[in-house]
Each structure stands twice: as structure tokens, then as C-alpha cells.
Design an enzyme around this catalytic site. Structure first.
Site, PDB file in Angstrom:
ATOM      1  N   TYR A 152       0.805  -1.384  -0.255  1.00 39.50           N
ATOM      2  CA  TYR A 152       0.008  -0.092   0.109  1.00 39.50           C
ATOM      3  C   TYR A 152       0.786   1.079   0.109  1.00 39.50           C
ATOM      4  O   TYR A 152       0.267   2.218  -0.059  1.00 39.50           O
ATOM      5  CB  TYR A 152      -0.864   0.063   1.253  1.00 39.50           C
ATOM      6  CG  TYR A 152      -2.009  -0.884   0.940  1.00 39.50           C
ATOM      7  CD1 TYR A 152      -3.240  -0.722   0.718  1.00 39.50           C
ATOM      8  CD2 TYR A 152      -1.748  -2.267   1.223  1.00 39.50           C
ATOM      9  CE1 TYR A 152      -4.269  -1.337   0.507  1.00 39.50           C
ATOM     10  CE2 TYR A 152      -2.820  -3.440   1.200  1.00 39.50           C
ATOM     11  CZ  TYR A 152      -3.963  -3.020   1.001  1.00 39.50           C
ATOM     12  OH  TYR A 152      -5.063  -3.882   0.710  1.00 39.50           O
ATOM     13  N   ASP A 322      -2.188 -18.138   5.273  1.00 39.55           N
ATOM     14  CA  ASP A 322      -3.013 -18.789   4.462  1.00 39.55           C
ATOM     15  C   ASP A 322      -3.797 -19.936   5.408  1.00 39.55           C
ATOM     16  O   ASP A 322      -4.923 -20.002   5.274  1.00 39.55           O
ATOM     17  CB  ASP A 322      -2.192 -19.502   3.268  1.00 39.55           C
ATOM     18  CG  ASP A 322      -0.898 -20.417   3.625  1.00 39.55           C
ATOM     19  OD1 ASP A 322      -0.456 -20.329   4.729  1.00 39.55           O
ATOM     20  OD2 ASP A 322      -0.377 -20.777   2.694  1.00 39.55           O
TER      21      ASP A 322
END
Length: 457
Positions: A152, A322
Site C-alpha cells: 500500500y 493462508d
């Protein structure tokens, strides 16, 4: 009480909140107009009920997004940033991201320019809210998402440009990189993760967990693949926790070591090392020695952590990103406070929101705990096709306002809103997003849902 209000200040890291604080607000684009009109009535009613007129918020509108552009020609006027800078704490509705250049995201710009390094996202279920999972009541987590780094930060170059060719040439000629598979059609992005950025986020998460008597802090990362960025986040997080909060925390692996010793007082250092590291016998001697040192270092903490004392301390653990996304579904009770980087936090907070009713009631706050600056916000988009129809769920902004009131130390007003929302949802008086999924529900407009919350306080 002054009709014009007073500024919030900060001293020694503690907010000084007057009884009539001036709070800047951004109405928001699209459905933001409906949502803000409903939400501000809820905030004012809660403050009035909780403090019987002794406290009152003085609202100060500032501009951003479409409204700002139409009036000033700027999507994010300097005056808006100056207002948040001056008054410290504020709230905003959803904003449109300009298309075709300029500011990539108004939300990102506000966070970066005010250095709001924590994106705080609490996730909990309200009784009766429709959910796609069987036990949404098991979800009660608070996400500390790093807000200024990671991808970002916006450091990237488009494929085929002279700039990306320079980067590729540097990687090849100066850094010896030989594994860019398709260099002629490759775009390049850089992912900065710093020790300082990690430490201030993890410090804020631990302080929150201790203050709220939460049971654990999980550092979520993908360090098995990105060893120096996400792996650095994990390692710097553990180091900060065990250096600055040593007497108040225990790591998960330390808990195993203590538990083994408590189950078998005569266990040797070697036996304990084998017990906590299943692959111990396949390691070379250097790695085995490191595990034995880990056991020995933990045993030095026995006077303060052993004999079951560790069970009363904040557990610090880590989890691969994950598997975390799987386990928040299958084992949500294992997670409490979560500290993670920007991208992982984006995925995780939205996935968890879906488990407890959707992003329409997911609150968020962007905070710098050192300077006191904080902007609380809706976490959903502007949904322009529903604008000015008095239709959408105002829950995200309302619950963000709850976070804001808690940040100010006005817990009584925050709790009044929570009681009102719990009452409205339990009575099945809900907006269209919940109504279509709840049997026997009564459809309410955005403004009517606010009425129901106020009545339920």
C-alpha cells in the site's frame, strides 16, 4: 459549556477530552449521505442519554471526495487534512476513489499523511445477524493491521515503461537477480516492511490486549515465503514482545517448554528440545544447539513464568497467513487479538466480516497512538446506485462511532449504542441487507433503523 466547543489535546500519550470536544467529520460519497444523517443522530442521542446533558459533541464538517471536488476542485483539500491534524479525532463515511490518476485512494492518502499506522478492526457477532457459518458467536477478534507500509506504500512501475526497465536492469546488473521469468512484460512492485513500523504496531496491539484482558496475540505473516519482509515482521514482533513486555507475556513455544517441565520435573534440556521440535533428530548440530538454547533461555524465566504462572499471561504466537484464513473459519476461538501487515490485514478483516454479517456492519479506525490522531470510518464502499434512497445499513459508521467514543474514554455512550443495536437486531427490525436473509424480519429504512437503535438504548 461553550457552544463552539473545545479541542482535544494529548499529554504524555493520554488524550485530554473536554466535555464539548470538536470532532471533524466527512459525510462521505454515495450512500454516505444517508448513513451520516442516521449515524449522527445515534451518536448525539447516546451522549445525551449517557451524560444527561453534561457532555456534547460539537461536529465540524470537512470536505473530501465528490463533495469536496464539486465545491473546491480538490478531492482532498488541504483544509481537511489541517482540521484532522488540529482536532486529533474524527470520523468519516465512505469515499469515492478518483479514476484516472491523481490520488490513488483518498483513504490511503489520509492514513499516510497523518501517519495513522494502526488500522483497528474489531470483529464480533450480534445475536440474530444472519451469517454463512454455523457458530458466528465464536468470532470475537480485534485486528491490528499495519496501515502505512507493505504494497500500500504504492511503490511500483508499469510493465513496458522506461522506469520498469531501469529497475529490471538494476536488479540484473547490480543485484545479480536472474529469475525474472518474463522481463519484457513484467511490472515491478516493492514491498517495504520496517522494524520500526512493525514494532509500533505490535506494541499497540499488546498494550490493547493487556488493557482489555484479552487472552492472546497472534502475529499473522507469510514469512515462510517472504523471509525478510513478512518473516522480519514475525521476528521483530516476537523480539518487541519479549523485550518490552517480558513479565506480562509468554510465547507459545515457551508455554510448551514450561508445560513439559510441569508434566515431568526431571525432563532434561535435550528431552524438552526434542518434545517441542518434532524434526529435532533430522537437524544438524548447529540447529539442535539453537533449540537447546531456546529451552535453556525459557527455563531462566521459571521463577516468574513456571509452575503454571504462564497461564495467566498474554500468549504471543504466530500463524502463517493462508492457514489463518482457514482456521478463523474452523477454529475461531483460537484467535483473539491479531497483529498483521497491510495486505494480510485487508484480506483477513473482510473475510471475518463476512462471518458475522458482512462488511455493512464492519467498523474501523485509523490511529496513531503516539500523536493521538485518529479517524474512524465506514469500511465499505459508496454504493452509488443506492444513494439518497434511505435504504442502506448504517451499521458500519455507527459501530465505528462506538470505537471513536471508546477511544475518547466515553464508554457509557458507546455501550448505549451497542445496547440499542443489539435490541434492534434482536427485534428483527433491520435494513434490506439483513431483512432478505432473516425470517419474520421487519424491513426498516436507514433512518428508521437509527430510530430503533435510539429507542433501544
Amino acid at each position: 459549556m461553550s457552544a463552539t466547543g473545545q479541542k482535544i489535546s494529548i499529554q504524555d500519550g493520554v488524550l485530554k477530552v473536554p466535555s464539548n470536544p470538536i470532532l471533524p467529520f466527512i459525510e462521505g460519497d454515495g450512500t454516505g449521505r444517508d448513513i451520516w444523517r442516521a449515524s449522527v443522530r445515534v451518536f448525539d442521542a447516546a451522549v445525551a442519554k449517557a451524560y444527561r446533558g453534561d457532555r456534547k459533541i460539537v461536529w465540524k464538517e470537512v470536505l473530501a471526495g465528490e463533495k469536496a471536488f464539486s465545491k473546491t476542485g480538490s478531492w482532498l483539500p488541504d483544509e481537511t487534512l489541517a482540521a484532522f491534524q488540529e482536532y486529533l479525532v474524527g470520523i468519516k463515511g465512505p469515499l469515492t476513489t478518483p479514476v484516472g490518476g491523481g490520488i490513488r485512494s483518498l483513504n490511503v492518502a489520509l492514513r499516510q499523511q497523518l501517519d495513522l499506522y494502526v488500522c483497528l478492526r474489531p470483529v464480533r457477532w450480534f445475536q440474530g445477524v444472519p451469517s454463512p457459518v454455523r457458530k458466528p458467536e465464536d468470532v470475537d477478534m480485534v485486528i491490528f493491521r499495519e496501515n502505512t507500509e507493505d504494497i500500500y506504500a504504492g511503490i511500483e512501475w508499469a510493465a513496458g515503461t522506461p522506469e520498469v526497465q531501469k529497475v529490471l536492469a538494476f536488479l540484473k546488473d547490480q543485484m545479480g537477480v536472474k529469475k525474472v521469468r518474463f522481463p519484457e512484460s513484467t511490472a515491478i512492485g516493492i514491498k517495504p516492511i520496517s522494524r520500526e513500523g512493525t514494532e509500533r504496531l505490535v506494541r499497540a496491539a499488546i498494550e490493547y490486549a493487556l488493557r482489555k484482558s484479552r487472552k492472546s496475540l497472534t502475529i499473522v505473516h507469510k514469512g515462510n515465503i517472504m523471509k525478510f519482509t513478512e518473516g522480519g515482521f514475525r521476528d521483530w514482533g516476537y523480539a518487541l514482545a519479549t523485550k518490552e513486555f517480558r513479565s506480562q507475556v509468554v510465547t507459545e513455544r515457551e508455554s510448551w517448554i514450561f508445560g513439559n517441565r510441569e508434566a515431568n520435573a526431571s525432563i532434561s534440556e535435550e528431552e524438552n528440545a526434542r518434545a517441542i521440535e518434532p524434526g529435532y533428530e533430522f537437524m544438524d548440530e548447529t540447529r539442535r544447539a539453537a533449540v537447546r538454547r531456546e529451552v535453556a533461555d525459557a527455563m531462566k524465566l521459571w521463577p516468574t513464568h513456571g509452575a503454571g504462572q504462564w497461564k495467566k499471561k498474554l500468549m504471543v504466537r504466530d500463524s502463517i497467513a493462508d492457514i489463518t484464513l482457514q482456521q478463523v473459519l474452523t477454529r475461531p476461538k483460537d484467535f483473539d487479538v491479531i497483529a498483521t501487515m497491510n495486505l494480510n490485514g485487508d484480506y483477513l478483516s473482510d473475510a471475518l466480516a463476512a462471518q458475522v454479517g458482512g462488511i455493512g456492519i464492519a467498523p474501523g479506525g485509523n490511529i496513531n497512538y503516539k500523536t493521538g490522531h485518529a479517524i474512524f470510518e465506514a469500511t465499505h464502499g459508496t454504493a452509488p446506485k443506492y444513494a439518497d434512497q434511505d435504504k442502506v445499513n448504517p451499521g458500519s459508521v455507527i459501530l465505528s462511532g462506538v470505537m471513536m467514543l471508546e477511544h475518547l474514554g466515553w464508554d457509557e455512550a458507546a455501550n448505549a449504542i451497542l445496547r440499542g443495536m443489539e435490541h434492534a437486531i434482536a427485534a428483527k427490525t433491520v435494513t434490506y441487507d439483513f431483512h432478505r436473509l432473516m425470517e419474520g424480519a421487519k424491513l426498516r429504512k436507514c433512518s428508521e433503523f437509527a430510530d430503533d437503535i435510539i429507542a433501544g438504548m
